[in-house]
Scaffold this active site. Sequence first.
Site, PDB file in Angstrom:
ATOM      1  N   LYS A 199     -30.563 -65.569   0.852  1.00  0.00           N
ATOM      2  CA  LYS A 199     -30.044 -66.928   0.894  1.00  0.00           C
ATOM      3  C   LYS A 199     -31.193 -67.927   1.049  1.00  0.00           C
ATOM      4  CE  LYS A 199     -25.684 -65.800   3.291  1.00  0.00           C
ATOM      5  NZ  LYS A 199     -24.727 -66.316   2.309  1.00  0.00           N
ATOM      6  N   ARG A 273     -17.224 -57.882   1.620  1.00  0.00           N
ATOM      7  CA  ARG A 273     -16.180 -57.060   0.993  1.00  0.00           C
ATOM      8  C   ARG A 273     -16.528 -55.574   1.079  1.00  0.00           C
ATOM      9  NH1 ARG A 273     -17.131 -60.318  -4.465  1.00  0.00           N
ATOM     10  NH2 ARG A 273     -17.626 -61.815  -2.815  1.00  0.00           N
TER      11      ARG A 273
END
Length: 423
Positions: A199, A273
Site C-alpha cells: 500500500k 478474503r
Amino acid sequence: MSDWFEVNLSGEAAASQWGNNALLSFQENGATVHASELRRVQQAGRRLRSQGIMAVQLGSSFADQELQWAFAEGFMSTLGGEQIRWAGESQELDARFKVARWVRDITNKGPEQKSPQVLASEAASFISAIGGDKVSYKMISGEALKDAGWTGLYNVGRGSIRPPVMLVLDYNPGGEDTPVSAALVGKGIVFDSGGYSLKASEGMLYMKADMGGAAMVTGGLALSILRGLEKRVRLILCCAENLVSGNAYKLGDILTYKNGTTVEVVNTDAEGRLVLADGLLVAGESGAPLIIDAATLTGAAMTAVGSHYNALFALDKDIAGQVNAIASAENEPAWPLPLEPFHQFECPSNYADTANSRPMKGGGTGGASNAAGFLSRFVRDNGKGWVHLDLAACFNNSENSLWAAGGTARGIRTIARSLTDLG
C-alpha cells in the site's frame, strides 16, 4: 457546582441569542439540545464532547432510548474516559455502552499493541467475562494452522514474526448436545501493509483498524449475551499481520483450501478474503443454520455506500432481507449490494479454480461483489443462511460532526439482534 454536566432535550428552537437554528443553548453547568432527529442529537453529543466535557447527566426530557443512544454515539471520544448517566435506569444502554467502548478501544489500539495473539486473547477474555462458564475456546497458532489445513490464514500471516491465530470460541448456555444456532466469523488483520502488493503510506496509516470485523462480531456476541441470549453461538476470529518479509506469501502462489478449492494469489493486498475463507469453512463445520461474517474487506464497498452504511451481501435473499430489516430497526443502516452465483467466477485464473482478485487496481469494477463471490465458494448449501457484511461504516480516519476519529462500533446491534431473532 456538580461535576456532572446536565443535558436536556427540547423540540423548541433556541433563543435568538444562540443564533439562527442553533443546535445547543447553554445554562449554568448545563445545556439544552434543540433537536428531535437522531442525527442532530448525535451531532450535539459530538459537539459537547469536543468542548472537553467529560461527564453528562441526561435529563428526563431524553425519554426516548434511541435519542439517548444517538447522543452517546456522538459523545464517545477516541481516547475514552467519558461518563454518561442515562435518563433513568437502562440495562440496555449500559450494555451498548460497555460493548461499544470495548469495540472502539480495541479497534483504535495501535498495531504494535495488538498482535494476532493479543487480539484473539482480548476477545476471548471479553466474552468470557460476560458469559462466564458458558464460554469455552481454543486457539490455533502458527505452524499448527498449516498442519490443520487452514491455508489462507497461515499464508497471509506467515510473513510476520508474530504468528497468525485462529480463535474458535463456543458460547453454550445449554447442554453439551445443544446444536449451534449461529456462527460469527471476523476478519482480524491487525495490520495490513498490503504485503508485496504494498500500500501507499497514506493508505497504510489506518490499517490498524483492518481487524474491525473481528471486533464487530465479538461485540455483537457480547451485546447479545448481555441481552439474555440463550442460544449456542460459535465465534471464529481469523487474526494475522499482513507484512513483507523473506517468509511472506507472494503473488503467483497457489493455495489449496480444505474444501479442495485452489486459489491463485494475484494480489497480496486482497488478504482478508483469504483468511475469511478458512473461518467460513470452520463455521460450516459447526452446522449452524445462520452464518454472519464481518470484515473491512473492500474499498469498493465504501465507494458504493459511503461511510454511513455497511454493505450487505447474501445469495440467500430471504436472510438478506431479514438482516437488512434488523439493521434498519436498530438504526445501523445497511445497504444490500449485488451478489449472485456468477460472482464466484469474476476473478478467473489460468492456474487455479479462482484468483483472489483481479490483477488491477482495487480489483476492478464490482470489486465488493466479486470479493463476496469469492467468499461464497466457502459456504455450504449454496449460501443458505449466510450473510456477509462489508463494514464501510466501522471506522473514520478523522473526526467529523457525528463521530470521533477511529472505530464506531456501527454494526454490533445488528449482529446481536440477528443472533436472537434469526439464529
